[in-house]
Design an enzyme around this catalytic site. Structure first.
Site, mmCIF file in Angstrom:
data_model
loop_
_atom_site.group_PDB
_atom_site.id
_atom_site.type_symbol
_atom_site.label_atom_id
_atom_site.label_comp_id
_atom_site.label_asym_id
_atom_site.label_seq_id
_atom_site.Cartn_x
_atom_site.Cartn_y
_atom_site.Cartn_z
ATOM 1 N N ASP A 192 -13.589 14.849 -3.982
ATOM 2 C CA ASP A 192 -14.027 15.812 -5.112
ATOM 3 C C ASP A 192 -14.532 16.133 -5.441
ATOM 4 O OD1 ASP A 192 -12.755 18.627 -6.338
ATOM 5 O OD2 ASP A 192 -11.242 18.000 -5.642
ATOM 6 N N LYS A 219 -7.981 8.376 -1.151
ATOM 7 C CA LYS A 219 -8.764 8.326 -0.453
ATOM 8 C C LYS A 219 -8.678 9.850 -1.123
ATOM 9 C CE LYS A 219 -7.747 6.520 4.056
ATOM 10 N NZ LYS A 219 -6.671 6.368 4.064
ATOM 11 N N LYS A 246 0.807 -0.973 -0.477
ATOM 12 C CA LYS A 246 -0.087 -0.349 -0.209
ATOM 13 C C LYS A 246 0.852 0.951 -0.160
ATOM 14 C CE LYS A 246 -2.738 1.573 4.178
ATOM 15 N NZ LYS A 246 -1.972 3.252 3.871
ATOM 16 N N ASP A 286 -3.463 4.395 -2.411
ATOM 17 C CA ASP A 286 -4.280 4.755 -0.605
ATOM 18 C C ASP A 286 -4.822 6.336 -0.694
ATOM 19 O OD1 ASP A 286 -5.765 4.694 1.567
ATOM 20 O OD2 ASP A 286 -4.167 4.751 2.814
ATOM 21 N N THR A 302 -11.768 4.898 10.368
ATOM 22 C CA THR A 302 -11.895 5.035 12.671
ATOM 23 C C THR A 302 -11.076 5.847 13.230
ATOM 24 O OG1 THR A 302 -9.543 3.756 11.805
ATOM 25 C CG2 THR A 302 -11.857 2.369 11.254
ATOM 26 N N ARG A 317 3.363 -1.914 10.494
ATOM 27 C CA ARG A 317 4.001 -2.367 11.395
ATOM 28 C C ARG A 317 4.347 -3.608 12.278
ATOM 29 N NH1 ARG A 317 2.045 3.655 14.547
ATOM 30 N NH2 ARG A 317 0.168 2.059 14.015
HETATM 31 O O1 C5P Z 1 1.348 -0.144 11.012
HETATM 32 P P1 C5P Z 1 -0.264 -0.249 10.884
HETATM 33 O O2 C5P Z 1 -0.290 -1.411 10.944
HETATM 34 O O3 C5P Z 1 -0.895 0.661 12.370
HETATM 35 O O4 C5P Z 1 0.001 0.385 9.607
HETATM 36 C C1 C5P Z 1 -1.821 0.037 9.211
HETATM 37 C C2 C5P Z 1 -1.851 1.433 8.047
HETATM 38 O O5 C5P Z 1 -3.293 1.763 7.444
HETATM 39 C C3 C5P Z 1 -2.116 2.547 7.918
HETATM 40 O O6 C5P Z 1 -1.404 2.900 6.311
HETATM 41 C C4 C5P Z 1 -2.598 3.633 7.818
HETATM 42 O O7 C5P Z 1 -2.668 4.766 7.784
HETATM 43 C C5 C5P Z 1 -3.976 2.548 7.488
HETATM 44 N N1 C5P Z 1 -5.124 3.068 8.176
HETATM 45 C C6 C5P Z 1 -5.713 2.907 9.445
HETATM 46 N N2 C5P Z 1 -6.975 3.060 10.230
HETATM 47 C C7 C5P Z 1 -7.549 2.980 8.706
HETATM 48 C C8 C5P Z 1 -7.771 3.485 7.988
HETATM 49 C C9 C5P Z 1 -6.134 3.372 7.418
HETATM 50 O O8 C5P Z 1 -4.922 2.241 9.878
HETATM 51 N N3 C5P Z 1 -9.203 3.203 9.331
#
Ligand code: C5P
Length: 240
Positions: free
Chosen positions: A70, A67, A38, A65, A124, A215
């Site tokens: 517009d 998003k 992503k 991603d 979220t 992560r």
């Molecule tokens: O490191 P981690 O597993 O928390 O990364 C989750 C990814 O999903 C990040 O790129 C974050 O911006 C994205 N994301 C999220 N929650 C959302 C939408 C996107 O954690 N509601």
């Protein structure tokens, strides 16, 4: 060729890096047969479309991603540009409304390469009080359902949602509608700043189709081992 013939892995690894070099260093350690990647706003703003060509060159399918949100013509033109770059998945805010999503669907249907077109429901990070301040009187869950059903009726291919909403949306939306869920943490991984976390197996069990994981893989000492461990936990490693 449909995406499932290329790669059956449900894992999408978030390359959340501030520059191309760091993102490519991580991608070089991953295996495109075991996951997709992503590219979000930070990396894309820093590295530009060149990062898409480079990751594609390494064999990865890409979820772009950005998003988009517009007016219909502008959003449709943006998703068409993403299609021209050959990305596998692109997303727009479902709150942009029916005419915006219809315009994107119609435009992508005319493209020779058609990425999956995904809607973002409610971020979220938003709670009931945040929605109320915007004048939205629905409970967050009800608003998520309303936006997902709107996206479904505009023939989008799916939505990004919390895994805690997956079973509700699996019932509320059409069978082929894809559910893409971040906030995933294996039991052995740190929660970091995520709060309402769900394990990979539980998310798939609830009806999620794709899991966005950052992560737990990218900060691991051995990203490929972490990725394989997650696949093994979900019982999917043998089929890949
Ligand atoms: O490191 P981690 O597993 O928390 O990364 C989750 C990814 O999903 C990040 O790129 C974050 O911006 C994205 N994301 C999220 N929650 C959302 C939408 C996107 O954690 N509601």
């Amino acid at each position: 060729m449909s995406h499932s013939e290329v790669n059956d892995s449900p894992l999408i690894i978030a390359l959340d890096y501030p520059d191309q070099e760091s993102a490519l260093k991580m991608a070089g350690q991953l295996d495109p047969a075991l996951c997709r990647v992503k590219v979000g706003k930070e990396l894309f703003t820093a590295a530009g479309p060149a990062i898409l060509e480079k990751l594609t060159g390494l064999g990865f399918e890409i979820f772009l991603d950005l998003k988009f949100h517009d007016i219909p013509a502008t959003t449709a033109a943006a998703v068409a540009q993403a299609a021209d770059h050959g990305v596998w998945m692109v997303n727009v805010h479902a709150s942009g409304g029916r005419r915006m999503m219809d315009a994107c669907r119609e435009r992508l249907d005319k493209c020779s390469h058609k990425p999956l077109l995904i809607g973002v429901t409610v971020l979220t990070s938003m709670e009931a009080a945040d929605l109320q301040e915007l004048g939205c009187i629905d409970e967050p869950q009800d608003y998520v359902k309303r936006l997902a059903q709107l996206a479904d009726s505009c023939k989008l291919d799916g939505v990004v949602c919390s895994a805690r909403e997956s079973s509700m949306l699996r019932q509320a939306c059409s069978d082929s509608f894809k559910l893409i869920t971040p906030g995933i943490r294996p039991q052995w991984a740190a929660a970091n700043d995520q709060r309402r976390i769900v394990t990979p197996a539980a998310a798939l069990e609830a009806g999620s189709d794709y899991l966005v994981i950052g992560r737990p893989v990218t900060r691991s000492d051995n990203p490929v081992d972490a990725l394989k461990k997650i696949l093994a936990e979900t019982g999917l490693s043998s089929g890949l």
